[in-house]
Design a protein around this motif. Structure first.
Motif, mmCIF file in Angstrom:
data_model
loop_
_atom_site.group_PDB
_atom_site.id
_atom_site.type_symbol
_atom_site.label_atom_id
_atom_site.label_comp_id
_atom_site.label_asym_id
_atom_site.label_seq_id
_atom_site.Cartn_x
_atom_site.Cartn_y
_atom_site.Cartn_z
ATOM 1 N N GLU A 72 33.097 42.612 49.992
ATOM 2 C CA GLU A 72 32.469 42.017 51.176
ATOM 3 C C GLU A 72 30.958 41.915 51.002
ATOM 4 N N THR A 73 30.351 42.961 50.443
ATOM 5 C CA THR A 73 28.911 42.950 50.186
ATOM 6 C C THR A 73 28.553 41.846 49.207
ATOM 7 N N LEU A 74 29.351 41.711 48.144
ATOM 8 C CA LEU A 74 29.041 40.713 47.122
ATOM 9 C C LEU A 74 29.272 39.290 47.620
ATOM 10 N N VAL A 75 30.244 39.100 48.485
ATOM 11 C CA VAL A 75 30.442 37.782 49.103
ATOM 12 C C VAL A 75 29.207 37.439 49.943
ATOM 13 N N ALA A 76 28.662 38.428 50.654
ATOM 14 C CA ALA A 76 27.445 38.194 51.438
ATOM 15 C C ALA A 76 26.273 37.834 50.523
ATOM 16 N N VAL A 77 26.193 38.460 49.358
ATOM 17 C CA VAL A 77 25.130 38.133 48.394
ATOM 18 C C VAL A 77 25.274 36.691 47.928
ATOM 19 N N THR A 78 26.493 36.257 47.615
ATOM 20 C CA THR A 78 26.677 34.868 47.172
ATOM 21 C C THR A 78 26.273 33.896 48.270
ATOM 22 N N GLU A 79 26.555 34.245 49.511
ATOM 23 C CA GLU A 79 26.155 33.378 50.621
ATOM 24 C C GLU A 79 24.635 33.301 50.739
ATOM 25 N N GLN A 80 23.945 34.427 50.527
ATOM 26 C CA GLN A 80 22.480 34.426 50.551
ATOM 27 C C GLN A 80 21.930 33.561 49.423
ATOM 28 N N LEU A 81 22.514 33.665 48.252
ATOM 29 C CA LEU A 81 22.044 32.894 47.110
ATOM 30 C C LEU A 81 22.199 31.397 47.342
ATOM 31 N N GLN A 82 23.255 31.000 48.031
ATOM 32 C CA GLN A 82 23.502 29.583 48.282
ATOM 33 C C GLN A 82 22.468 28.969 49.219
ATOM 34 N N GLU A 83 21.664 29.796 49.876
ATOM 35 C CA GLU A 83 20.632 29.290 50.773
ATOM 36 C C GLU A 83 19.404 28.776 50.027
ATOM 37 N N TYR A 84 19.255 29.123 48.755
ATOM 38 C CA TYR A 84 18.114 28.641 47.972
ATOM 39 C C TYR A 84 18.327 27.169 47.623
ATOM 40 N N ASP A 85 17.280 26.369 47.772
ATOM 41 C CA ASP A 85 17.374 24.936 47.497
ATOM 42 C C ASP A 85 17.774 24.637 46.061
ATOM 43 N N VAL A 86 17.299 25.427 45.089
ATOM 44 C CA VAL A 86 17.566 25.135 43.680
ATOM 45 C C VAL A 86 18.917 25.676 43.212
ATOM 46 N N ILE A 87 19.562 26.507 44.030
ATOM 47 C CA ILE A 87 20.884 27.041 43.664
ATOM 48 C C ILE A 87 21.948 26.131 44.259
ATOM 49 N N THR A 88 22.719 25.500 43.369
ATOM 50 C CA THR A 88 23.738 24.558 43.828
ATOM 51 C C THR A 88 25.067 25.230 44.120
ATOM 52 N N ASP A 89 25.294 26.428 43.539
ATOM 53 C CA ASP A 89 26.528 27.167 43.807
ATOM 54 C C ASP A 89 26.345 28.609 43.376
ATOM 55 N N ALA A 90 27.045 29.512 44.035
ATOM 56 C CA ALA A 90 27.087 30.924 43.661
ATOM 57 C C ALA A 90 28.452 31.439 44.083
ATOM 58 N N PHE A 91 29.136 32.105 43.156
ATOM 59 C CA PHE A 91 30.479 32.589 43.470
ATOM 60 C C PHE A 91 30.853 33.751 42.563
ATOM 61 N N LEU A 92 31.859 34.512 42.992
ATOM 62 C CA LEU A 92 32.388 35.626 42.216
ATOM 63 C C LEU A 92 33.559 35.147 41.375
ATOM 64 N N ALA A 93 33.698 35.743 40.200
ATOM 65 C CA ALA A 93 34.808 35.420 39.310
ATOM 66 C C ALA A 93 35.187 36.692 38.561
ATOM 67 N N LYS A 94 36.332 36.659 37.879
ATOM 68 C CA LYS A 94 36.732 37.795 37.061
ATOM 69 C C LYS A 94 36.954 37.332 35.632
ATOM 70 N N SER A 95 36.478 38.140 34.714
ATOM 71 C CA SER A 95 36.825 37.938 33.313
ATOM 72 C C SER A 95 38.010 38.872 33.052
ATOM 73 N N PHE A 96 38.334 39.099 31.798
ATOM 74 C CA PHE A 96 39.458 39.988 31.502
ATOM 75 C C PHE A 96 39.215 41.409 32.000
ATOM 76 N N THR A 97 37.986 41.887 31.915
ATOM 77 C CA THR A 97 37.714 43.278 32.280
ATOM 78 C C THR A 97 36.626 43.450 33.331
ATOM 79 N N ASP A 98 35.922 42.383 33.681
ATOM 80 C CA ASP A 98 34.747 42.522 34.543
ATOM 81 C C ASP A 98 34.750 41.553 35.716
ATOM 82 N N ARG A 99 34.014 41.949 36.762
ATOM 83 C CA ARG A 99 33.708 41.029 37.851
ATOM 84 C C ARG A 99 32.395 40.348 37.496
ATOM 85 N N LEU A 100 32.349 39.049 37.693
ATOM 86 C CA LEU A 100 31.170 38.264 37.366
ATOM 87 C C LEU A 100 30.603 37.606 38.611
#
Length: 101
Positions: A6-34
């Motif tokens: 939930e905290t990290l979803v809120a961070v992605t939403e904050q990042l999306q407010e920057y004019d130069v950031i076109t997208d921000a999202f969470l993803a998973k690799s084989f062993t890590d959250r990205l």
């Protein structure tokens, strides 16, 4: 893990407010959250956005695999943006990969 997500979803939403950031999202690799952040081509990731990312225990992906400790995160271009990858250091290595045969 729910509160962290939930905290990290809120961070992605904050990042999306920057004019130069076109997208921000969470993803998973084989062993890590990205955390994936797309920045308009030719623009830099804003310093205060990078600070927000670091405050939430993300580290630039390239700095994990090299002796060069410069925090490089850009991994390539997608459409009209440069894509940056960051690894969640709080949960690093805890995801399990699945192989389908």
């Amino acid at each position: 893990m729910g509160d962290r997500r939930e905290t990290l979803v809120a961070v992605t939403e904050q990042l999306q407010e920057y004019d130069v950031i076109t997208d921000a999202f969470l993803a998973k690799s084989f062993t890590d959250r990205l955390l994936i952040v797309d920045v308009t081509e030719g623009e830099q990731l804003p310093a205060d956005a990078l600070e927000l990312i670091r405050e939430h225990d993300f580290q630039a992906i390239d700095s994990l695999d090299t002796d060069d400790k410069r925090p490089r995160s850009a991994v390539g271009d997608v459409g009209g943006a440069t894509r940056h990858h960051f690894v969640d250091m709080q949960t690093r290595g805890t995801h399990q990969s699945y192989v389908v045969s």
